[in-house]
Design an enzyme around this catalytic site. Structure first.
Site, PDB file in Angstrom:
ATOM      1  N   ASP A   1      84.828  38.014  63.687  1.00  0.00           N
ATOM      2  CA  ASP A   1      84.184  39.074  64.466  1.00  0.00           C
ATOM      3  C   ASP A   1      84.136  40.408  63.725  1.00  0.00           C
ATOM      4  O   ASP A   1      83.385  41.308  64.107  1.00  0.00           O
ATOM      5  CB  ASP A   1      84.893  39.257  65.811  1.00  0.00           C
ATOM      6  CG  ASP A   1      84.593  38.122  66.780  1.00  0.00           C
ATOM      7  OD1 ASP A   1      83.636  37.367  66.536  1.00  0.00           O
ATOM      8  OD2 ASP A   1      85.331  37.978  67.771  1.00  0.00           O
TER       9      ASP A   1
ATOM     10  N   GLN B   1      88.652  28.072  70.130  1.00  0.00           N
ATOM     11  CA  GLN B   1      88.523  28.070  71.590  1.00  0.00           C
ATOM     12  C   GLN B   1      88.669  26.673  72.179  1.00  0.00           C
ATOM     13  O   GLN B   1      89.119  26.521  73.311  1.00  0.00           O
ATOM     14  CB  GLN B   1      87.175  28.683  71.996  1.00  0.00           C
ATOM     15  CG  GLN B   1      87.089  30.169  71.685  1.00  0.00           C
ATOM     16  CD  GLN B   1      85.692  30.731  71.873  1.00  0.00           C
ATOM     17  OE1 GLN B   1      84.719  29.992  72.020  1.00  0.00           O
ATOM     18  NE2 GLN B   1      85.576  32.048  71.857  1.00  0.00           N
TER      19      GLN B   1
ATOM     20  N   LYS C   1      78.390  43.281  76.780  1.00  0.00           N
ATOM     21  CA  LYS C   1      79.079  42.002  76.657  1.00  0.00           C
ATOM     22  C   LYS C   1      80.571  42.193  76.384  1.00  0.00           C
ATOM     23  O   LYS C   1      81.411  41.473  76.929  1.00  0.00           O
ATOM     24  CB  LYS C   1      78.444  41.171  75.544  1.00  0.00           C
ATOM     25  CG  LYS C   1      78.998  39.753  75.423  1.00  0.00           C
ATOM     26  CD  LYS C   1      78.254  38.973  74.357  1.00  0.00           C
ATOM     27  CE  LYS C   1      78.518  37.476  74.467  1.00  0.00           C
ATOM     28  NZ  LYS C   1      79.918  37.099  74.268  1.00  0.00           N
TER      29      LYS C   1
END
Length: 416
Positions: free
Chosen positions: A296, A156, A394
């Protein structure tokens, strides 16, 4: 909120939710463009809504119309604003450099562990190029130049710089210190930049980014289906009878499409029919998978491993400790609550499969831990309890509705 989960017969169909990873990038590119853009199928996850909220604070005008976002790009930058990133790491790490490139001189806030997650490497690169930031407040305006970044912590950081540096008045370079992790997410950013007409060049260990560029995203773009969310529904097919998910692009740059490779290696049968993926339970084979670029998937793959005979190995798991929760510890706690053993070996997690039992699972206020715990609880005899069920908002606000569509036997109640 508490989820009460009973033995479930996993068999049914679901439609993929929009990719929040792609939605973040498209919304930012649309906000940095002059004029109007419609970003279709952005969904309603808390993380995507956080990006919309922050872009509006910077001076964009973004209105949600059902599942779409109508975006009018930032004209006059609004300086000195408070940007609430919620619990979205992508929002914070993308918009730190973007806001600095715009000279917004803003302050970020957030919830949960967001402001404690590591951003030192990104802040260091920004502070050496005209900005003063501690990862919360941003003062000054970015200057073109060399941005040396530790790429071993989060992709990121690189994506945020890629989005910001074309706006500067001169040319810049992003130079990697160490081999980047989660490279597929960098490729997703490059894909959006290309569609917006942004020029770049790959150089040895980094990128060259010409300055003085304008974002020219098409007037209408569409978010593809999310492989990260679909992984739960697809894995249910390997745990139960048969499930399918529609709305997925098998040629996607999303790294989590590798869930299909892991399911195949564990003995499941996979059928691809256009944008529909079907998974059927068949053989039960322990597996090994490197999570370096797909962290993830760790919680849902831990659930799969828990049901397979023998030892499965999840490699390169240390980065899981800096997610919304300490996901490495949370995964081991989830497995232990189901009577499944696991062991940390250097940078790997070894899981000893067996027959999971019902119990009480702590969701850790972590969306992926809640969804994984529910999936695991559904293959246990008796009733299980999963806490913090509201955390699914989320990334996957419709998770429990889709869970019912694939045969999940669950109801959710407010605590107390």
């Amino acid at each position: 909120m508490i989820a009460y989960v009973n033995r479930s017969d996993y068999s049914g169909d679901a439609i993929a939710v929009p990719s929040k990873s792609q939605a973040h990038r498209l919304l930012i590119a649309a906000a940095l463009k002059k004029g109007r853009t419609v970003v279709r199928s952005v969904g309603d996850s808390d993380d995507v809504n956080a990006t919309i909220r922050c872009l509006n604070a910077l001076g964009a005008s973004i209105e949600k119309v059902r599942n779409d976002a109508v975006v009018f790009g930032i004209g006059k930058v609004r300086a000195g604003m408070l940007l609430d990133a919620g619990e979205s790491g992508s929002t914070l790490r993308f918009l730190l450099p973007v806001s600095a490139a715009l000279g917004a001189e803003c302050t970020f806030t957030g919830r949960g562990r967001l402001l404690q997650r590591p951003n030192a490497a990104l802040c260091s690169a920004l502070n050496k190029n005209g900005v003063t930031t501690d990862g919360i407040s941003v003062k000054g305006c970015l200057k073109p130049g060399d941005y040396t970044i530790d790429a071993t912590v989060s992709s990121q950081y690189i994506s945020g710089l890629l989005l910001a540096l074309p706006l500067l008045g001169g040319d810049s370079r992003i130079l990697f210190s160490g081999d980047p992790v989660s490279k597929n997410y960098i490729d997703m950013t490059i894909e959006v930049l290309t569609s917006a007409g942004i020029r770049y060049k790959r150089v040895r260990k980094g990128f060259f980014i010409p300055g003085r560029q304008e974002y020219r995203l098409p007037d209408e773009v569409v978010c593809e289906g999310d492989w990260s969310g679909a992984a739960f529904m697809l894995t249910a097919g390997a745990l139960g009878k048969k499930t399918s998910v529609r709305g997925l692009n098998v040629g996607s740059l999303q790294g989590d499409r590798r869930i299909l490779d892991v399911l195949r290696s564990s003995g499941a049968q996979i059928t691809e029919k256009g944008d529909r993926i079907e998974v059927c339970s068949d053989k039960k084979i322990p597996f090994e998978v490197d999570l370096q670029n797909i962290p993830d998937l760790a919680p849902v793959l831990a659930v799969l491993a828990a049901t397979l005979p023998g030892k499965s190995r999840l490699k390169n798991v240390n980065r899981l400790q800096i997610k919304e929760s300490d996901r490495l510890a949370a995964i081991q706690e989830m497995l232990s609550a189901a009577g499944i053993g696991s062991k940390k070996e250097k940078d790997d997690l070894v899981i000893f499969g067996g027959k999971p039992i019902c119990g009480r699972f702590d969701g850790k206020n972590d969306h992926r831990m809640v969804m994984s715990s529910v999936l695991l609880a559904g293959i246990c005899e008796g009733e299980s309890v999963v806490t913090d069920a509201e955390a699914v908002k989320k990334s996957y606000p419709g998770f429990f509705e889709d869970y019912a569509k694939i045969g999940g036997n669950c109801h959710v109640e407010m605590e107390g």
